[in-house]
Scaffold this motif. Structure first.
Motif, PDB file in Angstrom:
ATOM      1  N   UNK A   1       0.837  -1.209   0.000  1.00  0.00           N
ATOM      2  CA  UNK A   1       0.000   0.000   0.000  1.00  0.00           C
ATOM      3  C   UNK A   1       0.867   1.253   0.000  1.00  0.00           C
ATOM      4  N   UNK A   2       1.960   1.235   0.749  1.00  0.00           N
ATOM      5  CA  UNK A   2       2.764   2.443   0.906  1.00  0.00           C
ATOM      6  C   UNK A   2       3.752   2.663  -0.231  1.00  0.00           C
ATOM      7  N   UNK A   3       4.241   1.584  -0.800  1.00  0.00           N
ATOM      8  CA  UNK A   3       5.314   1.749  -1.782  1.00  0.00           C
ATOM      9  C   UNK A   3       4.970   1.146  -3.140  1.00  0.00           C
ATOM     10  N   UNK A   4       3.736   0.681  -3.288  1.00  0.00           N
ATOM     11  CA  UNK A   4       3.325   0.087  -4.547  1.00  0.00           C
ATOM     12  C   UNK A   4       2.756   1.115  -5.513  1.00  0.00           C
TER      13      UNK A   4
ATOM     14  N   UNK B   1       0.016   6.101   3.392  1.00  0.00           N
ATOM     15  CA  UNK B   1      -0.845   5.005   3.838  1.00  0.00           C
ATOM     16  C   UNK B   1      -2.219   5.016   3.155  1.00  0.00           C
TER      17      UNK B   1
END
Lengths: 142, 142
Positions: free
Chosen positions: A8-11, A87
């Motif tokens: 979720x944070x880095x995709x 987030x």
């Protein structure tokens, strides 16, 4: 990079985190100046409508219905770009604002600054930093 | 101008409207460029601490405690100005950001833009619009 949080944070896929009411926070800013115009809420459907029409469409918690910004006043927000935070529980909408964003006639809803200090023990003063650009009575007939 | 709503919306006294959890939304922006750095929450005490210390202090919903931004990383936010919106349920914090705002190493938490369209029927793509300025592993030792 394999945990759900990291995805979720880095995709590179939108995966919005909704609150208990199915909503998330939206910060709407002027696309040219970055001035914060307003803070509001959307649900998934409001975001889909916003992306389909190019016009900012929120979810009104007080009226419990979709709220196409400017539908009555003509002060629509043409969406230029949508950003999402780490987030994925908040969006920034970069818009071209027709007229004014605030129902009180100010360009931005943030037309007052905190001028006092809580240390005085009494109330905290606000100072107006803008003037209304339109008379709200002239726009909202109802 | 005599109803409580009008006093809150057009008056010159801070009278924050709290949500059911006693919190309100805070949008933190770079005082020089207006870039939105992050969205977080405060309660009354966090705002009082922020005003007393001049350093942005939030309420962490996940950890259920005060969160002095940068306490561990050194990436503190010196508050230059605080704005409040019409219905007083959101603040804009204009700050000088030391280092970066995002725990993932980006200057702003809003480092991705929505690139896809919901009309495709499948997932919506995100596109990175920034690069990390620091390695988060080098800052957060714990």
């Amino acid at each position: 990079m394999t945990s759900p949080n990291n995805t979720r944070e880095l995709g590179n896929e939108l995966d919005i985190k909704l609150d208990a009411q199915g909503l998330f926070t939206v910060v709407t800013v002027d696309a040219d100046t970055n001035q914060v115009l307003m803070v509001a809420f959307m649900n998934r459907e409001a975001l889909a409508k916003t992306m389909e029409t190019g016009k900012a469409t929120y979810w009104s918690r007080s009226r419990n219905k979709f709220w196409v910004k400017g539908e009555e006043s003509g002060h629509v927000q043409q969406v230029r770009e949508i950003l999402v935070d780490c987030d994925q529980d908040a969006l920034v909408l970069k818009v071209h604002q027709q007229g004014v964003a605030c129902h009180n006639g100010y360009r931005s809803c943030f037309y007052r600054r905190v001028a006092g200090s809580p240390r005085t023990g009494s109330s905290v003063a606000l100072e107006f930093i803008a003037k209304p650009e339109i008379d709200p009575k002239a726009v909202y007939k109802h």
